[in-house]
Design a protein around this motif. Structure first.
Motif, PDB file in Angstrom:
ATOM      1  N   PHE A 107       0.873  -1.136  -0.055  1.00  0.00           N
ATOM      2  CA  PHE A 107       0.132  -0.040  -0.122  1.00  0.00           C
ATOM      3  C   PHE A 107       0.747   1.221   0.004  1.00  0.00           C
ATOM      4  N   PHE A 108       1.945   1.195   0.686  1.00  0.00           N
ATOM      5  CA  PHE A 108       2.683   2.294   0.949  1.00  0.00           C
ATOM      6  C   PHE A 108       3.573   2.656  -0.639  1.00  0.00           C
ATOM      7  N   GLY A 109       3.887   1.727  -1.125  1.00  0.00           N
ATOM      8  CA  GLY A 109       4.582   1.871  -2.568  1.00  0.00           C
ATOM      9  C   GLY A 109       3.367   2.411  -3.647  1.00  0.00           C
ATOM     10  N   GLU A 110       1.990   2.102  -3.283  1.00  0.00           N
ATOM     11  CA  GLU A 110       1.354   2.234  -4.427  1.00  0.00           C
ATOM     12  C   GLU A 110       0.770   3.647  -4.172  1.00  0.00           C
TER      13      GLU A 110
ATOM     14  N   ASP B  98      14.362  12.065  -2.925  1.00  0.00           N
ATOM     15  CA  ASP B  98      13.376  11.614  -3.613  1.00  0.00           C
ATOM     16  C   ASP B  98      13.213  10.044  -3.493  1.00  0.00           C
ATOM     17  N   PHE B  99      14.047   9.649  -2.761  1.00  0.00           N
ATOM     18  CA  PHE B  99      14.058   8.147  -2.181  1.00  0.00           C
ATOM     19  C   PHE B  99      12.735   7.519  -1.800  1.00  0.00           C
ATOM     20  N   ARG B 100      12.110   6.652  -2.537  1.00  0.00           N
ATOM     21  CA  ARG B 100      10.940   6.092  -2.016  1.00  0.00           C
ATOM     22  C   ARG B 100      10.817   4.563  -2.018  1.00  0.00           C
ATOM     23  N   GLY B 101      11.894   4.168  -1.812  1.00  0.00           N
ATOM     24  CA  GLY B 101      12.054   2.674  -1.630  1.00  0.00           C
ATOM     25  C   GLY B 101      12.400   2.124  -3.172  1.00  0.00           C
ATOM     26  N   CYS B 102      12.320   0.583  -3.165  1.00  0.00           N
ATOM     27  CA  CYS B 102      12.838  -0.006  -4.231  1.00  0.00           C
ATOM     28  C   CYS B 102      11.599  -0.012  -5.259  1.00  0.00           C
ATOM     29  N   ALA B 103      11.856   0.502  -6.383  1.00  0.00           N
ATOM     30  CA  ALA B 103      10.940   0.786  -7.675  1.00  0.00           C
ATOM     31  C   ALA B 103      10.199  -0.667  -7.802  1.00  0.00           C
TER      32      ALA B 103
END
Lengths: 186, 186
Positions: A107-110, B98-103
């Motif tokens: 959910f966080f990624g989306e 702008d890091f937001r985890g592994c795409a």
DNA sequence: TTTGGCGGAGAACGATCGTTCTCTCGCTCC
DNA sequence: GGAGCGAGAGAACGATCGTTCTCCGCCAAA
């Protein structure tokens, strides 16, 4: 009316299942209606918007996760076994055939980039898990730096198991945890 | 025409940035058009559907990841330092604002349930990373079981850093890796 | 039996999506 | 200079989304 609670439970557990399986944005409110059997009018009376429903689903997941983890930990014997019980809990979860990774991460990624409430709920769940692990480490007399390391292993195991579907993932994480624990206690 | 390659690069890097920041489904093709300056007609000439563009973005990310990781590993000295260089590479990445985890994990969580090609591309990238780590462990003379454990730490660090935004995450992962490596070599 | 209101089914609405089509402009070749 | 073609701008299209509204049937109270 009493069956309001029943309708809430049906809507949330249905939305949980659908959102987890297909992603939030891929599931329309009409799909929640037809799968739950609760009319759109009633769903919107219980949850004024889809965002509210998503947050309710996250709360529901948090409760389920917390009670499941607490039960697994309680079933373990020694304080060191309790730390490892976290990974047995994960192993059991990974075996479920509809396992698709950690719903909070998904959910966080989306949505995390554009929905700060979801981001906050996910962040809170993760820090709560880290606190839980830290409590187990403290009870076992382990050093403070061990807890975040075990938490990292647990997070990595969840995403790796979801993507690779390798049934050995949980055992690898558990073995790494055993090594970290052993090294921390000498 | 030669500037076809330039248009491809502009579209893919723009889509990469937008998809990564906001999620795939939250970004319309018109947003890719306006941010890249390439007309919709040309975008659809280069990538016949949004799914194709998503797959191209995943390929682009894979290449970027592989070359960045290879460079970080090459800059390290001893074989044991090369294993730890993976975590220095992560630490540098986590610091980007702008890091937001592994795409790959994000895309998998959002689309994996309904898009088998995306799922396959993500799976392939993760197994490729595991093979890379396994190669580093082998070069250092470490035991076979060490590689998946280090990979788990790296995966966990990515999601944890994305969600908690704790700047200490990379250091914790690196410390855990050092412990696992030390215990594996005695 | 009549009335009044609550709740379900689903049509309706405006917005937005992925994708295609149209129109026009500017450049190239005779 | 004029004809023809490629490409950009953006309107158009059908589908679907979140959300609201309308209609109808049912059940309780007078």
């Amino acid at each position: 009316m009493n069956n309001e609670e029943a309708a809430r439970a049906r809507v949330v557990s249905t939305a949980d299942r659908l959102f987890y399986a297909q992603g939030v944005q891929a599931v329309g409110m009409d799909a929640v209606r037809s799968a739950s059997g609760v009319s759109l009018k009633r769903i919107y009376a219980l949850y004024p918007s889809k965002d509210d429903l998503v947050l309710a689903v996250l709360r529901h997941r948090t409760e389920q996760w917390n009670t499941g983890l607490a039960k697994a930990v309680a079933a373990a014997g020694t304080p060191r076994d309790k730390m490892l019980a976290v990974f047995d809990f994960l192993a059991e979860w990974f075996r479920e055939d509809d396992f698709r990774g950690c719903a909070f991460i998904n959910f966080f990624g989306e949505l995390g980039g554009g929905n700060s409430k979801v981001a906050a709920a996910v962040r809170e769940q993760k820090t709560s898990f880290q606190r839980h692990v830290a409590g187990l480490v403290r009870d076992a007399g382990g050093p403070g730096h061990l807890a975040p390391q075990l938490a990292l292993l647990a997070e990595g195991a969840q995403t790796t198991a979801a993507i690779t579907r390798d049934p050995g993932t949980a055992a690898q994480a558990r073995a790494a945890a055993e090594t970290l624990i052993r090294c921390a206690f000498e």
